[in-house]
Design a protein around this motif. Structure first.
Motif, PDB file in Angstrom:
ATOM      1  N   HIS A  21      38.260  34.864  40.227  1.00  0.00           N
ATOM      2  CA  HIS A  21      38.177  36.238  40.516  1.00  0.00           C
ATOM      3  C   HIS A  21      39.318  36.973  40.728  1.00  0.00           C
ATOM      4  O   HIS A  21      39.657  38.072  40.239  1.00  0.00           O
ATOM      5  CB  HIS A  21      37.070  36.736  41.650  1.00  0.00           C
ATOM      6  N   PHE A  28      36.026  39.665  46.255  1.00  0.00           N
ATOM      7  CA  PHE A  28      34.907  38.935  45.839  1.00  0.00           C
ATOM      8  C   PHE A  28      33.393  38.906  46.380  1.00  0.00           C
ATOM      9  O   PHE A  28      32.588  39.095  45.434  1.00  0.00           O
ATOM     10  CB  PHE A  28      35.380  37.238  45.755  1.00  0.00           C
ATOM     11  N   ARG A  42      30.566  40.295  43.818  1.00  0.00           N
ATOM     12  CA  ARG A  42      29.935  39.470  43.566  1.00  0.00           C
ATOM     13  C   ARG A  42      28.520  39.142  44.233  1.00  0.00           C
ATOM     14  O   ARG A  42      27.470  38.719  43.912  1.00  0.00           O
ATOM     15  CB  ARG A  42      30.514  38.074  43.118  1.00  0.00           C
TER      16      ARG A  42
END
Length: 330
Positions: free
Chosen positions: A93, A114, A118
């Motif tokens: 990422h 992240f 996510r």
């Protein structure tokens, strides 16, 4: 933990310190370093909650073995939302986002970013019995690696007889200790009805022996925490990764390897054995090779199916059924 988080705390863990980065709704990054100790855990929590001003915080850190377990367990016990993620996912990422710096504060911010983008699933700590088995299995594997390293020394041409005898004694000791640790892990499993039942289910799969089954119990998350067999394969880093670009660039599909390397390694030799003796995987392997797949790619696909079969017997609470598995794999 029921309130949606608006602040995201990334924690880069090392042996002695915790580098934290707190991202708020405005995108501002607040970095701070804490000791990796119970006092540091409490200070980290107080700092994050003070800046969040009553808003929910989602804590996120990479799985780094024993160094990350303490803070994760502390935050979970406090009823806070914490995720423990695969470092490879964070690295991928960060690379996609163009991060060039490799420092602890930069890594903490990458973890926080992240987490915000996510929203990884909450971490659930393993049961005490599973933690015991996991620690013993990992110690067993460490001992075997040390034994293998010592065996390699025997190939040195300039070894004196005394040195050679010393290495041989060391190898015997390490092998004996690995067997003793494996026996301890099996004793913990036998004393835990749920684990004993899971062990019997795994061993019903042809090609899964006692030691491989023990590793699966130690390293694979509980099936109720995985959405399905595909997720189990992805957790091991055995999800297929395709590479295509335009009309002319197309490489072989490979396995991601962004997952639990211990579990992936534990399946290597058993998969090769299963391809020879397990009728389901043997037919699957031969079908892939006949279709033009490279042999190593077909072996990788069989490793992936191996994990999915293990997940299936645990999820369905039924011993391995070759006829049913053949239908699922075809």
């Amino acid at each position: 933990m029921g309130t949606a988080a608006t602040h995201f705390a990334g924690i880069d863990v090392s042996k002695d310190t915790l580098d934290a980065a707190l991202l708020g709704p405005d995108g501002r990054n607040r970095p701070k370093r804490f000791p990796n100790s119970p006092a540091g855990f409490a200070a980290l929590r107080a700092w994050a909650e003070r800046h969040a001003a009553g808003a929910a915080v989602h804590y996120c850190l990479e799985a780094t073995g024993p160094y990350s377990e303490g803070v994760a367990a502390y935050l979970h016990a406090a009823g806070l939302l914490v995720s423990v993620v695969n470092p490879a996912r964070v690295k991928a990422h960060a690379k996609a986002c163009g991060q060039a710096n490799k420092t602890d504060p930069a890594d903490a911010r990458a973890i926080a970013t992240f987490c915000r983008e996510r929203r990884p699933r909450p971490w659930v700590p393993p049961s005490p019995a599973v933690r015991q088995v996991q620690a013993l299995v990992r110690r067993r594997d460490d001992l075997r690696r040390m034994a293998a390293a010592q065996k390699n020394r025997l190939a040195a041409p300039d070894l004196t007889p005394a040195a050679r005898k010393s290495i041989a004694r060391t190898v015997r000791f390490l092998a004996k200790e690995a067997e003793r640790v494996q026996a301890e892990a099996e004793a913990v499993i036998a004393a835990t009805p749920e684990l004993a039942a899971d062990l019997a289910l795994l061993e019903s799969v042809r090609g899964i022996g006692r030691q491989t089954a023990t590793t699966v119990l130690a390293e694979l998350p509980p099936v109720e925490h995985l959405p399905g067999a595909q997720s189990a394969a992805a957790y091991c880093g055995l999800a297929p990764s395709e590479f295509t670009s335009g009309k002319t660039v197309k490489r072989y599909t490979r396995l991601s390897k962004a997952g639990n390397a211990r579990l992936r390694t534990a399946l290597d030799l058993p998969t090769l054995t299963a391809i020879r003796f397990n009728p389901v995987l043997k037919a699957f392997f031969e079908r892939l090779v006949a279709a033009g797949k490279p042999r190593m790619q077909a072996v990788g696909a069989c490793r992936r199916k191996r994990v999915m079969i293990c997940f299936g017997v645990l999820k369905n609470r039924a011993p391995f059924d070759p006829a049913w598995a053949s239908r699922k794999i075809s």
